[in-house]
Design an enzyme around this catalytic site. Sequence first.
Site, short mmCIF file in Angstrom:
data_model
loop_
_atom_site.label_atom_id
_atom_site.label_comp_id
_atom_site.label_asym_id
_atom_site.label_seq_id
_atom_site.Cartn_x
_atom_site.Cartn_y
_atom_site.Cartn_z
N LYS A 179 0.89 -1.18 0.00
CA LYS A 179 0.00 0.00 0.00
C LYS A 179 0.92 1.22 0.00
O LYS A 179 1.40 1.66 1.04
CB LYS A 179 -0.87 -0.02 1.26
CG LYS A 179 -2.23 0.62 1.12
CD LYS A 179 -2.22 2.06 0.71
CE LYS A 179 -1.96 3.00 1.86
NZ LYS A 179 -1.78 4.42 1.41
N GLY A 237 1.71 5.35 13.30
CA GLY A 237 2.22 4.09 13.84
C GLY A 237 1.51 3.67 15.11
O GLY A 237 1.20 2.50 15.31
N GLU A 254 8.65 1.59 11.55
CA GLU A 254 9.78 2.51 11.34
C GLU A 254 9.16 3.90 11.32
O GLU A 254 8.45 4.25 10.38
CB GLU A 254 10.46 2.24 10.00
CG GLU A 254 11.03 0.85 9.85
CD GLU A 254 12.37 0.70 10.55
OE1 GLU A 254 12.88 1.68 11.13
OE2 GLU A 254 12.90 -0.41 10.51
N CYS A 288 13.65 10.36 7.34
CA CYS A 288 13.33 10.07 8.74
C CYS A 288 14.54 10.26 9.64
O CYS A 288 14.41 10.66 10.78
CB CYS A 288 12.79 8.66 8.85
SG CYS A 288 13.82 7.49 7.99
N GLU A 388 9.26 16.66 14.96
CA GLU A 388 9.78 16.37 13.63
C GLU A 388 9.08 17.28 12.62
O GLU A 388 7.85 17.33 12.58
CB GLU A 388 9.51 14.91 13.27
CG GLU A 388 10.03 14.54 11.90
CD GLU A 388 9.71 13.11 11.50
OE1 GLU A 388 8.55 12.70 11.61
OE2 GLU A 388 10.64 12.41 11.07
P1 NAD Z 1 2.05 8.71 7.15
O1 NAD Z 1 2.07 8.01 8.45
O2 NAD Z 1 1.10 9.81 6.95
O3 NAD Z 1 1.78 7.68 5.97
C1 NAD Z 1 2.56 6.52 5.77
C2 NAD Z 1 1.71 5.46 5.11
O4 NAD Z 1 0.67 5.06 6.00
C3 NAD Z 1 1.01 5.92 3.84
O5 NAD Z 1 0.96 4.85 2.91
C4 NAD Z 1 -0.37 6.26 4.32
O6 NAD Z 1 -1.33 6.19 3.30
C5 NAD Z 1 -0.58 5.18 5.37
N1 NAD Z 1 -1.57 5.48 6.40
C6 NAD Z 1 -1.98 6.70 6.84
N2 NAD Z 1 -2.91 6.55 7.80
C7 NAD Z 1 -3.09 5.23 7.98
C8 NAD Z 1 -3.91 4.45 8.84
N3 NAD Z 1 -4.75 5.01 9.71
N4 NAD Z 1 -3.84 3.11 8.76
C9 NAD Z 1 -2.98 2.52 7.90
N5 NAD Z 1 -2.19 3.20 7.06
C10 NAD Z 1 -2.24 4.54 7.10
O7 NAD Z 1 3.55 9.17 6.91
P2 NAD Z 1 4.11 10.04 5.69
O8 NAD Z 1 3.67 11.44 5.91
O9 NAD Z 1 3.79 9.36 4.40
O10 NAD Z 1 5.67 9.87 5.93
C11 NAD Z 1 6.40 10.70 6.75
C12 NAD Z 1 6.75 10.02 8.05
O11 NAD Z 1 7.42 8.79 7.82
C13 NAD Z 1 7.69 10.83 8.89
O12 NAD Z 1 7.27 10.85 10.22
C14 NAD Z 1 9.01 10.09 8.78
O13 NAD Z 1 9.89 10.29 9.82
C15 NAD Z 1 8.56 8.69 8.67
N6 NAD Z 1 9.59 7.86 8.07
C16 NAD Z 1 10.26 6.96 8.86
C17 NAD Z 1 11.27 6.17 8.33
C18 NAD Z 1 12.00 5.17 9.15
O14 NAD Z 1 12.63 4.28 8.59
N7 NAD Z 1 11.97 5.23 10.46
C19 NAD Z 1 11.59 6.28 6.98
C20 NAD Z 1 10.89 7.21 6.21
C21 NAD Z 1 9.87 7.97 6.77
#
Ligand code: NAD
Length: 487
Positions: A179, A237, A254, A288, A388
């Site tokens: 997804k 998360g 992550e 991240c 962040e």
């Molecule tokens: P996000 O949490 O908004 O979305 C991530 C994914 O989750 C997307 O595919 C989104 O559609 C999905 N999603 C959103 N709500 C959901 C729900 N309720 N249930 C299931 N899935 C859902 O994050 P983003 O804005 O796309 O990414 C940025 C974040 O990701 C930042 O906080 C960044 O630090 C983190 N990040 C972490 C790492 C790591 O390895 N630790 C790497 C890259 C990004």
Amino acid sequence: MTLASVMRKRLFINNEWRDGEGSKTLDVVNPATEEIVAEVASADRADVDAAVRAARAALNGPWSKMSARDRGRLLWRVGDALMERADEIARLETLHNGKPIFESRQIEIPAAAECFQYYAGWADKLHGETIPVRGEYLAYTLREPVGVIAAIVPWNFPLLLTAWKVAPALACGNTVIIKPASQTPLTAIALAEIAAEIGVPPGVLNVITGPGSTVGQMLVEHPGIDKIAFTGDTATGKGIMRGAAETLKKITLELGGKSPNIVFADADLDAAIRGATTGIFYGKGEVCAAGSRLLVDKAVKHEFVDKVAARAKKMVPGDPMDPKTRLGAVASRKQLETDLRYIEVAKKEGAELVAGGARADIGTGKGYFLQPTIFDGVTPDMTIAREEIFGPVLAAIEFGDVDEAIARANDSTYGLAAAVWTRDIKKAHHVARCLQAGTVWINTYNVYDTAAPFGGYKQSGFGREMSVHALEHYTQLKTVWVDLNRA
Ligand code: NAD
């Protein structure tokens, strides 16, 4: 495929391309031009169910019968195919994310291909063990796949973070439903095209697109899914952990970071200046592990921050498709607004703006470009020192001695990464041990390798991606007992 026209992309379920049951779509926007570049099917519950059914049937059927070595061969070919199509896939990555084509073509796509080939090598090297138990028994373990994996991926490294999940999952014999983030689904779809072309059996790799709040949530709650591999925001998360509790799914998370980049006065300061700059501005700060907190020794802070600011002022955002561009477009309007909001909060709270701070124009009057931004005089209680931002915004904080540097670095709910710059090897290793972070770089920043584990301490998540350690999260152990005295 012409990038000038609007692409239309569908769901990939059981090696078939289909529109969503509800005929809904979502638009993909090029953040550098603000134009819609693709219209992608948006899944419904019926599509999610179909993907789960296909993944389950493949898991119990052809995929479980394929030898581990043949699985490895397929993964190797995915890596080869990614590199054969690297120019086109890199353009897609830049098109939907806004990152410079240099980063997509030279770094991200090769790293994704390498990840598939690294795990190709593991496929036939996973095995159980025999155990010297008490009594007349033979006891042994089988290392088996977890089952159907949902890989939920963010928008910052769309293909690479997909590869970090899909490659170990398939190497271990699982099946996968990807997804991608709504903003950046195009390269996961390209991966599905590759899987179909090279003969990955139907149902083994599926891609369903749609909003996280609906489609993502359905995956999290679906009883037919065994594990969620998630990368994204810490708040999302936490919701996933709650949602997955009902069916007790395995999860790896992550999440976000606010990583400290610690510079001591005895460091090679020129190298540290370069490290501080790329640590925050690589990937537009949408990384991240970005070194978003620059902790600098009081003795050199003034001069050091001046020099980092001078470098930042020379980094002018440009057309992401231009191979010379090193700073692209912020990935979405929403993220640009978030960045600008944090910049205003920082000013109000009394931080001193020493570089950037405003939207940039690359001469087109369009696109979500932001000047690389640096705040000096940040104190640990300020919002930009704690939250962040996920953008090209650096917060410089001073410290007096080693203990204060460590205390300030660890004063965060996050613990994803950290760096320390010093010529004193004893101090370097001491600080590395004291830092609460999943990765610590010494005299470098943002170095990764598929063979080295990556993941968070504290609220940056749990589980590790890449390396041998990821295999633990995609397998489960079965213990088999045999009574040797019975036929
Ligand atoms: P996000 O949490 O908004 O979305 C991530 C994914 O989750 C997307 O595919 C989104 O559609 C999905 N999603 C959103 N709500 C959901 C729900 N309720 N249930 C299931 N899935 C859902 O994050 P983003 O804005 O796309 O990414 C940025 C974040 O990701 C930042 O906080 C960044 O630090 C983190 N990040 C972490 C790492 C790591 O390895 N630790 C790497 C890259 C990004």
